[in-house]
Design an enzyme around this catalytic site. Structure first.
Site, PDB file in Angstrom:
ATOM      1  N   SER A 116       0.989  -1.105   0.186  1.00 32.60           N
ATOM      2  CA  SER A 116       0.129   0.059   0.063  1.00 32.60           C
ATOM      3  C   SER A 116       0.858   1.247  -0.021  1.00 32.60           C
ATOM      4  O   SER A 116       2.217   1.175   0.331  1.00 32.60           O
ATOM      5  CB  SER A 116      -0.833  -0.094   1.185  1.00 32.60           C
ATOM      6  OG  SER A 116      -1.539   1.269   1.552  1.00 32.60           O
TER       7      SER A 116
ATOM      8  N   TYR B  97      -2.442  -1.351  10.347  1.00 26.40           N
ATOM      9  CA  TYR B  97      -2.255  -1.876   9.012  1.00 26.40           C
ATOM     10  C   TYR B  97      -1.146  -1.351   8.462  1.00 26.40           C
ATOM     11  O   TYR B  97      -0.186  -1.882   7.584  1.00 26.40           O
ATOM     12  CB  TYR B  97      -3.392  -0.850   8.224  1.00 26.40           C
ATOM     13  CG  TYR B  97      -3.623  -0.999   6.761  1.00 26.40           C
ATOM     14  CD1 TYR B  97      -4.563  -2.037   6.239  1.00 26.40           C
ATOM     15  CD2 TYR B  97      -2.780  -0.288   6.024  1.00 26.40           C
ATOM     16  CE1 TYR B  97      -4.461  -2.069   4.760  1.00 26.40           C
ATOM     17  CE2 TYR B  97      -3.157  -0.097   4.582  1.00 26.40           C
ATOM     18  CZ  TYR B  97      -3.832  -1.242   3.955  1.00 26.40           C
ATOM     19  OH  TYR B  97      -4.029  -1.320   2.491  1.00 26.40           O
TER      20      TYR B  97
END
Ligand code: NAD
Length: 257
Positions: free
Chosen positions: A139, A152
């Site tokens: 990401s 995350y």
């Protein structure tokens, strides 16, 4: 098929395939002629995989035995694993002060430990053939942080470390490892976050998209899952044989600041 578009058929294992980026990768790989095992804990993924022309293996990847069983299933069905795409992921938005420990552990298990265990289980099959491609769907939050996403962001930063280590160990064995780092992609994972972010920041949902998700973007739109799948397709190809240990941002210009 012209020589420019010809792709050597390979055996691919893709995780997190019941929606979003994983479903798009499965479809793209099937179109390229690969044999694909789609792995997800959501049984709805079976119909999605089969529609694309892939096989399906149901597994909760927070369970280490399920990770090993997924690779064993690909080996039993197709005879190996040439391409591994670690894509399954979840999000939980909360400040560090209030972040539930069990969510932290679940995110680490799914998004860092499972990619390690899947890589470990697939490795001997790639080494035997002298050819392998590991593509980790990280990401932009593997490169930069945002408030409210401690687990995350920590898992995704860790995934870059795993990618680089696999690249160094795989170099002499024909195995490459790379990461793709998208900004916000139009998927259920993002849809769910919009409401959470609105609550966390006391904003309405339209403001969350414009003022949080697209604030840093030069191109003011969400990314399509198929756009990420095309980049994964390139990294999985013979043409990408010299590319390893790298992270590819597909981030609408976010990190150009
Ligand atoms: P998504 O929610 O559409 O898909 C995630 C998939 O993972 C689902 O099919 C889900 O069933 C599966 N999954 C969840 N927990 C699982 C478990 N325990 N075992 C097996 N499968 C499980 O999300 P997406 O947006 O397509 O995300 C895919 C990947 O892309 C994730 O790793 C995510 O972090 C990353 N990513 C997404 C975005 C984005 O904006 N959507 C941006 C950057 C990176």
């Amino acid at each position: 098929m012209s020589s420019q578009t010809a792709t050597t058929p390979r055996i691919a294992l893709v995780t997190g395939t019941s929606s979003g980026i994983g479903a798009a990768v499965v479809e793209h790989f099937c179109q390229l002629g690969h044999q694909v095992l789609a792995v997800d804990f959501n049984p709805a993924g079976k119909a999605i995989a089969e529609k694309a022309g892939a096989a399906f293996f149901e597994a909760d990847l927070t369970d280490p035995e399920a990770c090993r069983a997924a690779v064993a299933d690909a080996v039993k069905r197709f005879g190996g694993v040439d391409i591994l795409v670690n894509n399954a992921g979840i999000q939980h938005v909360a400040s560090i002060e209030t972040f539930p420990e069990e969510k932290w552990r679940q995110i680490m298990d799914l998004m860092l430990t499972a990619p390690f265990l899947l890589t470990q289980a697939a490795w001997p099959h790639m080494r035997e053939k002298g050819w392998g491609r590991i593509i980790n769907v990280a990401s932009i939050h593997a490169q930069v942080a945002s408030p409210g996403k401690a687990a995350y962001i920590s898992a995704k930063h860790g995934m870059i470390g795993l990618t680089k280590t696999a690249a160094l160990e795989g170099g002499e064995q024909g195995i490459t490892a790379n990461a793709v780092c998208p900004a916000y992609v139009k998927t259920p994972l993002v849809d769910n976050q919009i409401a959470d972010q609105a609550k966390l920041n006391n904003m309405d949902e339209k403001d969350v998209i414009e003022n949080i998700m697209l604030k840093q973007a030069a191109i003011k739109r969400l990314i399509e899952p198929e756009e990420v799948a095309q980049l994964v397709g390139y990294l999985a190809s013979d043409a990408a044989g010299a590319v390893t240990g790298s992270s590819f941002n597909i981030d609408l210009g976010w990190t150009a600041h």
